[in-house]
Design a protein around this motif. Structure first.
Motif, mmCIF file in Angstrom:
data_model
loop_
_atom_site.group_PDB
_atom_site.id
_atom_site.type_symbol
_atom_site.label_atom_id
_atom_site.label_comp_id
_atom_site.label_asym_id
_atom_site.label_seq_id
_atom_site.Cartn_x
_atom_site.Cartn_y
_atom_site.Cartn_z
ATOM 1 N N THR A 5 4.759 5.747 3.232
ATOM 2 C CA THR A 5 4.531 7.140 3.028
ATOM 3 C C THR A 5 5.738 7.808 2.592
ATOM 4 O O THR A 5 6.590 8.305 3.548
ATOM 5 N N PRO A 6 6.037 8.034 1.418
ATOM 6 C CA PRO A 6 7.599 8.545 0.846
ATOM 7 C C PRO A 6 7.381 10.000 1.598
ATOM 8 O O PRO A 6 6.874 10.740 1.678
ATOM 9 N N ASP A 7 8.760 10.259 1.803
ATOM 10 C CA ASP A 7 9.352 11.424 2.438
ATOM 11 C C ASP A 7 9.756 12.504 1.307
ATOM 12 O O ASP A 7 10.920 12.616 1.027
ATOM 13 N N VAL A 8 8.897 12.964 0.592
ATOM 14 C CA VAL A 8 8.927 13.578 -0.614
ATOM 15 C C VAL A 8 8.219 14.926 -0.618
ATOM 16 O O VAL A 8 7.370 15.116 0.263
ATOM 17 N N ASP A 9 8.793 15.949 -1.171
ATOM 18 C CA ASP A 9 8.226 17.155 -1.287
ATOM 19 C C ASP A 9 7.222 17.264 -2.431
ATOM 20 O O ASP A 9 6.134 18.190 -2.294
ATOM 21 N N THR A 10 7.088 16.535 -3.640
ATOM 22 C CA THR A 10 6.342 16.669 -4.685
ATOM 23 C C THR A 10 5.868 15.531 -5.218
ATOM 24 O O THR A 10 6.713 14.337 -5.045
ATOM 25 N N PHE A 11 4.723 15.453 -6.036
ATOM 26 C CA PHE A 11 4.172 14.137 -6.539
ATOM 27 C C PHE A 11 5.593 13.910 -7.504
ATOM 28 O O PHE A 11 5.576 12.451 -7.930
ATOM 29 N N ARG A 12 6.023 14.587 -8.193
ATOM 30 C CA ARG A 12 7.116 14.237 -9.257
ATOM 31 C C ARG A 12 8.119 13.651 -8.522
ATOM 32 O O ARG A 12 8.822 12.610 -9.155
ATOM 33 N N ASP A 13 8.599 13.858 -7.318
ATOM 34 C CA ASP A 13 9.561 13.158 -6.632
ATOM 35 C C ASP A 13 9.118 11.959 -6.249
ATOM 36 O O ASP A 13 10.056 11.031 -6.140
ATOM 37 N N LEU A 42 1.016 -1.195 0.102
ATOM 38 C CA LEU A 42 0.040 0.051 -0.063
ATOM 39 C C LEU A 42 1.010 1.428 -0.032
ATOM 40 O O LEU A 42 1.687 1.358 0.857
ATOM 41 N N VAL A 43 0.862 2.357 -1.007
ATOM 42 C CA VAL A 43 1.453 3.207 -1.010
ATOM 43 C C VAL A 43 0.689 4.503 -1.146
ATOM 44 O O VAL A 43 -0.359 4.768 -1.667
ATOM 45 N N ASP A 44 1.067 5.568 -0.442
ATOM 46 C CA ASP A 44 0.606 6.891 -0.178
ATOM 47 C C ASP A 44 1.304 7.852 -1.300
ATOM 48 O O ASP A 44 2.387 8.145 -1.290
ATOM 49 N N MET A 45 0.453 8.071 -2.449
ATOM 50 C CA MET A 45 0.996 8.927 -3.535
ATOM 51 C C MET A 45 1.057 10.501 -3.077
ATOM 52 O O MET A 45 1.392 11.262 -3.946
ATOM 53 N N ARG A 46 0.841 10.789 -1.994
ATOM 54 C CA ARG A 46 1.009 12.186 -1.445
ATOM 55 C C ARG A 46 2.064 12.735 -0.848
ATOM 56 O O ARG A 46 2.981 11.961 -0.749
ATOM 57 N N ASN A 47 2.528 13.779 -0.416
ATOM 58 C CA ASN A 47 3.894 14.498 -0.124
ATOM 59 C C ASN A 47 3.649 14.454 1.551
ATOM 60 O O ASN A 47 2.748 14.031 2.124
ATOM 61 N N HIS A 48 5.212 14.442 2.103
ATOM 62 C CA HIS A 48 5.346 14.381 3.417
ATOM 63 C C HIS A 48 4.461 15.246 4.363
ATOM 64 O O HIS A 48 3.701 14.584 5.282
ATOM 65 N N TYR A 49 4.200 16.165 4.023
ATOM 66 C CA TYR A 49 3.251 17.101 4.851
ATOM 67 C C TYR A 49 1.772 16.652 4.924
ATOM 68 O O TYR A 49 1.104 17.143 5.829
ATOM 69 N N GLU A 50 1.382 15.910 3.864
ATOM 70 C CA GLU A 50 0.069 15.411 3.595
ATOM 71 C C GLU A 50 -0.157 14.081 4.586
ATOM 72 O O GLU A 50 -1.042 14.028 5.526
ATOM 73 N N SER A 51 0.623 13.099 4.121
ATOM 74 C CA SER A 51 0.889 11.799 5.047
ATOM 75 C C SER A 51 1.085 11.932 6.542
ATOM 76 O O SER A 51 0.740 11.187 7.334
ATOM 77 N N GLU A 52 2.002 12.942 6.911
ATOM 78 C CA GLU A 52 2.234 13.329 8.379
ATOM 79 C C GLU A 52 0.983 13.359 9.323
ATOM 80 O O GLU A 52 1.032 12.922 10.522
ATOM 81 N N ILE A 53 0.070 14.095 8.696
ATOM 82 C CA ILE A 53 -1.495 14.253 9.905
ATOM 83 C C ILE A 53 -2.182 13.180 9.539
ATOM 84 O O ILE A 53 -3.268 13.009 10.094
ATOM 85 N N GLY A 54 -2.068 12.283 8.458
ATOM 86 C CA GLY A 54 -3.044 11.250 8.184
ATOM 87 C C GLY A 54 -3.012 10.320 7.003
ATOM 88 O O GLY A 54 -2.338 10.750 6.111
ATOM 89 N N HIS A 55 -2.911 8.840 7.391
ATOM 90 C CA HIS A 55 -2.531 7.994 6.250
ATOM 91 C C HIS A 55 -3.248 6.604 6.737
ATOM 92 O O HIS A 55 -3.796 6.555 7.830
ATOM 93 N N PHE A 56 -3.432 5.828 5.810
ATOM 94 C CA PHE A 56 -3.788 4.368 6.081
ATOM 95 C C PHE A 56 -3.008 3.563 6.905
ATOM 96 O O PHE A 56 -1.542 3.890 6.603
ATOM 97 N N LYS A 57 -3.356 2.753 7.492
ATOM 98 C CA LYS A 57 -2.685 1.833 8.390
ATOM 99 C C LYS A 57 -1.583 1.075 7.391
ATOM 100 O O LYS A 57 -1.999 0.429 6.564
ATOM 101 N N ASN A 58 -0.255 1.211 8.070
ATOM 102 C CA ASN A 58 0.681 0.181 7.284
ATOM 103 C C ASN A 58 0.780 0.541 5.681
ATOM 104 O O ASN A 58 1.754 -0.119 5.191
ATOM 105 N N ALA A 59 0.589 1.908 5.494
ATOM 106 C CA ALA A 59 1.037 2.466 4.186
ATOM 107 C C ALA A 59 2.290 3.145 4.077
ATOM 108 O O ALA A 59 3.016 3.513 4.961
#
Length: 343
Positions: free
Chosen positions: A169-177, A150-167
């Motif tokens: 969460t790439p530590d990236v600034d942009t979708f491109r990254d 399971l992969v979160d396709m959002r950026n670090h500041y988005e997933s930091e406050i909420g994400h799915f269990k066991n996802a």
């Protein structure tokens, strides 16, 4: 013909308050071939301005990406207008879980090269060969499968406050990254694992799923409607909610609470907190997480230096900013050495 805003955000906010009418915060996207994006942009602005629609809308040759606010009384007229446009007829509308009449204060319809900045050469792969769309129930079953990644396709500041269990969460600034980073990390599992992706409303996964299929992933899935629609489906179907915390959104609300879990921390003191703010120093405007106690102590600023500037007379602040470009911190979304507890 008026093709621009005539009111400031402050004036618009006052009018909305005086009107006392409920507004709906809505998002939608659609990949489609648009021959003349500028002409289409002008058409949308004129009609939506008449309906008192506000928001941020991007139009490109590849389609449309819209986040907007519409008066509840005008929703049916707005929907009729969408249905009158061939490629938008019946388009899925993600309606916000938490409503805020001030989520948007201007109508901005902009022509862009792409509706989401992804850095991809679309001519190199078939963007229509997308992954399998799944609803909330199927998504829950998939992410319980041990053969799923399971992969979160959002950026670090988005997933930091909420994400799915066991996802993941790439530590990236942009979708491109995130695109190459995820491919590299999962290179050994293109054949044997199910790649399941999610994002805010679905648009990033739409392009990413086609890209990863092109890159050799055999089993690619995406959450239909993203986190926004997942939360609605879970509530309506009484399903298990596997999301934790808040869903970051790109309007004045900054987030919607999906569950009561607080998984983030104040970037200044480390206490549990998931409230994003912008530094009150107009020369900084850094996005970061700040608790109420630190907000009072720091006058809504990210650092002592910014607090000192913010407390200067306004004309002195303007003088200090004069001739300087926007601070790079505006685009770092929480990455700053002054934030001691940024994870």
């Amino acid at each position: 013909m008026q093709l621009y805003n005539t009111l400031s955000a402050k004036e618009r906010a006052a009018l909305i308050g005086e009107a006392g009418q409920e507004r709906l915060t809505i998002s939608f996207y659609k990949y489609a071939h648009i021959g003349n994006p500028r002409l289409f942009r002008n058409h949308l602005f004129v009609r939506w301005n008449e309906l008192d629609v506000l928001g941020r809308i991007y139009v490109a040759h590849e389609g449309i990406n819209a986040q907007l606010s519409v008066p509840a009384d005008n929703f049916e007229a707005f929907k009729d207008h969408l249905d009158s446009i061939s490629f938008l007829e019946g388009v899925r509308l993600n309606i916000a879980i938490e409503q805020d009449n001030l989520s948007f204060l201007k109508l901005k319809v902009k022509v862009r090269k792409k509706i989401v900045a992804d850095g991809l050469n679309d001519a190199s792969f078939d963007v229509t060969d997308k992954g399998v769309h799944v609803n909330a129930e199927a998504f829950n079953a998939l992410i319980d499968d041990p053969e799923t990644i399971l992969v979160d396709m959002r950026n670090h500041y988005e997933s930091e406050i909420g994400h799915f269990k066991n996802a993941i969460t790439p530590d990236v600034d942009t979708f491109r990254d995130s695109l190459d980073s995820i491919e590299n990390d999962l290179a050994d599992h293109k054949e044997d694992k199910k790649l399941v992706m999610y994002c805010t409303g679905g648009i990033r996964c739409e392009k990413a799923s086609a890209y990863y299929k092109y890159k050799g992933f055999k089993q690619v899935y995406q959450l239909e409607g993203g986190i926004i629609d997942y939360a609605r489906q879970v509530e309506a179907g009484k399903l298990e909610n596997k999301f934790l915390g808040k869903n970051f959104v790109f309007d004045h609300r900054r987030s919607e609470r999906i569950t009561d879990d607080v998984i983030a921390h104040c970037h200044q003191c480390g206490k549990p907190c998931d409230t994003h703010v912008n530094c009150a120093n107009e020369a900084c405007h850094l996005l970061f997480i700040q608790c109420e106690s630190c907000a009072r102590q720091m006058d809504d600023c990210c650092s002592k230096g910014c607090k000192e500037i913010h407390n200067l007379p306004y004309e002195e602040q303007k003088r200090l900013r004069r001739g300087k470009g926007a601070s790079n911190k505006i685009f770092k979304k929480g990455r700053s050495p002054v934030l001691k507890f940024k994870s």
